[in-house]
Design an enzyme around this catalytic site. Sequence first.
Site, PDB file in Angstrom:
ATOM      1  N   GLN A  48      -7.235  14.900   3.124  1.00  0.00           N
ATOM      2  CA  GLN A  48      -6.507  14.230   2.462  1.00  0.00           C
ATOM      3  C   GLN A  48      -7.107  13.981   1.228  1.00  0.00           C
ATOM      4  OE1 GLN A  48      -6.069   9.589   2.738  1.00  0.00           O
ATOM      5  NE2 GLN A  48      -3.841  10.441   2.838  1.00  0.00           N
ATOM      6  N   GLU A  67      -6.238   2.522  -3.756  1.00  0.00           N
ATOM      7  CA  GLU A  67      -4.718   2.518  -3.903  1.00  0.00           C
ATOM      8  C   GLU A  67      -4.172   1.242  -4.438  1.00  0.00           C
ATOM      9  OE1 GLU A  67      -3.053   5.171  -1.258  1.00  0.00           O
ATOM     10  OE2 GLU A  67      -1.701   3.760  -0.556  1.00  0.00           O
ATOM     11  N   PHE A 114       0.785  -1.059  -0.021  1.00  0.00           N
ATOM     12  CA  PHE A 114      -0.025  -0.138  -0.047  1.00  0.00           C
ATOM     13  C   PHE A 114       0.697   1.173   0.088  1.00  0.00           C
ATOM     14  CE2 PHE A 114      -4.665   1.392   0.796  1.00  0.00           C
ATOM     15  CZ  PHE A 114      -5.194   0.419   0.102  1.00  0.00           C
ATOM     16  N   HIS A 160     -10.896  12.908   0.327  1.00  0.00           N
ATOM     17  CA  HIS A 160     -10.856  11.502   0.704  1.00  0.00           C
ATOM     18  C   HIS A 160     -11.328  11.331   2.036  1.00  0.00           C
ATOM     19  CE1 HIS A 160     -10.671   7.228   0.279  1.00  0.00           C
ATOM     20  NE2 HIS A 160      -9.450   7.236   0.873  1.00  0.00           N
ATOM     21  N   ARG A 195      -0.232   9.752  -0.592  1.00  0.00           N
ATOM     22  CA  ARG A 195      -1.419  10.204  -1.400  1.00  0.00           C
ATOM     23  C   ARG A 195      -1.111  11.595  -1.715  1.00  0.00           C
ATOM     24  NH1 ARG A 195      -6.301   6.978   1.530  1.00  0.00           N
ATOM     25  NH2 ARG A 195      -5.574   4.903   0.532  1.00  0.00           N
TER      26      ARG A 195
END
Lengths: 123, 122, 595, 255
Positions: free
Chosen positions: C232, C247, C118, C355, C287
């Site tokens: 975010q 992701e 991730f 997000h 991110r």
Amino acid sequence: MTTLRLRPSNAPVLWLLFGAGGMLAALFGPMLVFVTGLAVPLGWTLPGDLLSYPRALAFAQHWAGKAFLAAVIVLFAWHAAHRIFHSLHDLGLPTGASSKLACYGGAALVSLVAVVALGALGF
Amino acid sequence: MAGWWRRNPYFVWYMVREVTAVAVAVYTLVLLAGVVCLASGEAAWNGWLSAMRSPVSIAIHAALLVGMVSHAWSWFDIMPKTMPLLFVGGRPVAASAITRAGLAAAVVAAAALFALAWALRP
Amino acid sequence: MLETFKADVAIVGAGGAGLRAAIAAAEIDPGLTVALVSKVYPMRSHTVAAEGGSAGVVQAHDSLQQHFDDTVTGGDWLCEQDVVDYFVSQCTPEMVRLEHWGCPWSRKEDGHVNVRAFGGMKIERTWFAADKTGFHILHTLFQTSIRYPSIRRFDEHFVVDLVVDEGRCRGVVALDIATGRFVLIEAGAVVIATGGAGRVFRENTNGGIVTGDGMALAYRHGVPLRDMEFMQYHPTCMPGTGLLFTEACRGEGGILTNREGYRYLQDYGLGPADPWPRKKAMELGPRDRLSQAFWHEDRKGRTVQTPHGSAVNLDLRHLGEKKLRERLPLICELAQEFLGIDPADAPIPVRPAVHYTMGGILVDGRTASPLPGLYAAGECSSVGIHGANRLGSNSLAELSVFGRVAGEEAARCARTTPRVDTATLTRQAENAVARVRELVVRSDGRERLSTVRKEMAQSMENGCGIYRTGPEMQATCDKLAELRERYRGVKLDDTSTAWNTEWLNAVELGYQLEVAQAIAHSALAREESRGAHQRIDGFAQRDDVRFLKHTLARYGGAQAPGIGYGDVKITRSPPGTRAYGAAGEHAEAAAGAAK
Amino acid sequence: MSESGSKAARVIEIEVLRYRPGTDAEPVWQSFRVPFLDDTSVLEGLQAIKDDLDGSLSFRWSCRMAICGSCGMMIDGVPRLACHTFLREFFPGKVRVAPLDHMPIERDLVVSAEDFVHKLEGITPYLVPREARTVEQGEYLQTPRQLEQFRQFAGCINCMLCYAACPQYGLDPEFIGPGLMALIHRYNADSRDGARAERMELINAEQGVWSCTAVGYCSVVCPKHVDPANAVNQNKVNGALDWVKRRAGLKGGGT
Ligand SMILES: Cc1cc2nc3c(=O)[nH]c(=O)nc-3n(C[C@H](O)[C@H](O)[C@H](O)COP(=O)(O)OP(=O)(O)OC[C@H]3O[C@@H](n4cnc5c(N)ncnc54)[C@H](O)[C@@H]3O)c2cc1C
Ligand code: SF4
Ligand code: F3S
Ligand code: FES
């Protein structure tokens, strides 16, 4: 946590009969109808005297023939009775004790008569 | 809910499938009559045979044949729904493969039955 | 007019955090009555939408220390390091517990749970259930909660206020959505678990219910909202709707290219592009960095155009049909249905969208807020593990770990808190009901609800986007002040009480405007760039001297919020450079050599 | 509604079945005209109505991505998720939107989910471990193959579309119904679970699998390919075998 109030059902036995009859009818139904209802009476693809009395009697007196006829009649009857009973429900027609008796009672009667008749034919 | 099954073509087909039970029922009675006649002696049996040869009977049996074939077809069509997931070589078996296998079995059974009749011919 | 229900613990929100808290409270003391209140049926909560996975160290070559380092670095050192320590130590046990409750984690051939890579995580430690991880966690928790007879659910009940007496939170007031009747739920302790606030922005990945209600409830009662400026942006969302392409697409090997087919991330300190894949580099960078890179590419005119704005390409073609269907079925479906694209044949156009809300209700490492009797867990809270930027897969783990803590702490609190006279609480609740009722019966307004909401969302996007400047943030602050004023003149079409969703939306908009203000004012005051808060007006650098601090936004009534600061708990990881790609590898090698 | 909806050149007519308790004696159709793009969903169309034309229209929604299960409704007579159905499909005709069949309407497009949730609570919808295990002992082992036996049935989002699709549920609301039968099967088919015998009583009750006549439409409308018809019907076999075993004096619930 909730407990649902369940009504035990005797459907499994009816469904087993329904299922067995349905499978038998799917496998052999079309050809049985063809042979007994079309081919032999019309003498078409099979000789017209295939089912002459002595031959038919011999078939019904042989244990295998007897068993086959019994299975077909009994299981077909229960299959049809079960489905027709549910169709009454689907169509919103009464599904009370008398409908139940007509359908399943009918199947039971057919079974009884078939077994008695086949038994009377002897071996 | 009255007339619900007319609202959607899917339900109409369902009803058609259920109605095949009538064909099964009628044919059961025909056979039952035959067996009873057979048990009642030669004359009764010949009566049954000649009834089977009447045009009405032929027409009915043609209809019954259509019903029986529809029954067989729809029976195997829903068969995948009644079975647990099958794996062959680690891959799940597609529903259509199960239906095809069922139909193939029906063809084999029918052929065997016909062969039997053929073998028993005088 | 007002029913009363006496509970021991009241939990607001039945998403992952709320359900986990309820189970924990029920397990620790089955004699307590737990009221679990949610404005939607539990399985509709937005945890359901989480796709990628949840973190927990399992591999032999991984360690808690490395999960800690990734989290603290990812958060740009604005994390509470003691809390992060506790967090990483509890993730794996919580994931195992979910497994024991039936969560269908994806498996390896040998039957053990599988993990995937991730963004921002150096080693694969993301547990996943295909690409429906949140869905499976939520349903597992909901279904498990049914085991516990002491959990009394109030489904489709909308909380409109907390009741606070003598400086202690004593319960909540909720509206039964179906009937329009109100109920006062008294409790010895209250847990808020209402999720994030992403819908204050225009383009976002959040569900319609993610409106920051719980944050506003606590905030109005004097609890500070911490670090709200850190919102975010997720780099790979569907243009227009904002729907998320997880992701995990990149974790499985997907790449991002611009209109020329070039992997542009290598131009932004995330390269080199090869060899690929490498953890914490290129598409597996964090991110914030990826979203920022998009912004620059867009400025340079190297993006592709769609009917819903510019985009870059998320290219999954090389993964092949089979792997795509097996590992990313939901993504294939979304792309197919909404965009008519088969990811096996064509790249998916994506752009960043809001997000996740890193900030939230100020709580300590045991989820207690400064208001006695009030706890918070999940996305609505700021327990201190995300800092300035959350790493993907840390929040599902967070809601399991801190949901449990909150449930246990609240149960403990409820057992030791003596009850007070109901009459004062009833009076308070009746006031709250009257305030909320006023919204439907009001006759003099002329403002349309959706207009105010859309202007708010647009203004937040303008002022508090990926890159921020003082004047733009100021404009947003001004706009929000104006909108709060205009909100008082909102007139509803619907004056009924049963299932009046317009009324609920109006209450939510009230919450949203206040949370938006906390975000915008916190952002304006932070004169540096850190994590998700990036300024291009002379404050482009991180400034640890002035701003290695948590922002605390305090409710100012009709006025703007007051902004203050709190210390950051640093235990063993002093602020360093947040580098990814080759630069990150060098930095780590150097740090390793120094040790 | 996305902002670039302003680019929309086309306008579609949406007819909505309205019911406001206290105002409407019975449900009535109301028509709206809404601009749309190729990727505008029915849900976005309804949101546009609520935002710009009539704020009193009520419906449930949240995720917009077919996973929360909130937005099931009858769309041109078929139970579907509004967020997963696109207006382009119906243009240039109109589209008719009504609440899900077979459930009491609470208001406009909102139906009561009470029956479903009540039943859900009654079916032991959780894992009862076959053997106890502590967290320290780690996870239960389960191969991908074993997972595959129930994975699809674990994908149910509780959207109730299959309930609106199933005529047997319409005829007899006591039927536990396709979606929940799938959930029962999800746990029964899980290699870690040990409560199969208990759930067998649900399967074998009148309200269980025996209410189903294998119409199969439930699986056609299921947006998540759960195939609830399969869950129900393969349990007829399991249920019948169990019934026979019990009659034969053997312990039921096995295998
Ligand atoms: C599309 C998407 C994908 C994501 N993917 C990942 C991922 O892969 N990994 C990861 O770690 N994280 C991921 N996240 C983040 C993570 O899913 C969320 O942070 C987390 O699920 C939040 O859970 P929660 O329990 O705090 O809140 P939610 O699940 O949002 O629940 C909030 C609850 O509060 C209730 N509520 C709210 N307001 C009120 C009120 N006024 N009255 C009564 N009840 C109320 C709601 O009904 C709901 O039950 C993702 C998020 C999104 C949006
Ligand atoms: S089985 Fe399918 S249609 Fe039925 S509730 Fe579940 S997801 Fe919805
Ligand atoms: S539609 Fe209904 S009748 Fe059975 S197969 Fe599905 S549950
Ligand atoms: S809005 Fe969630 S399923 Fe449609």
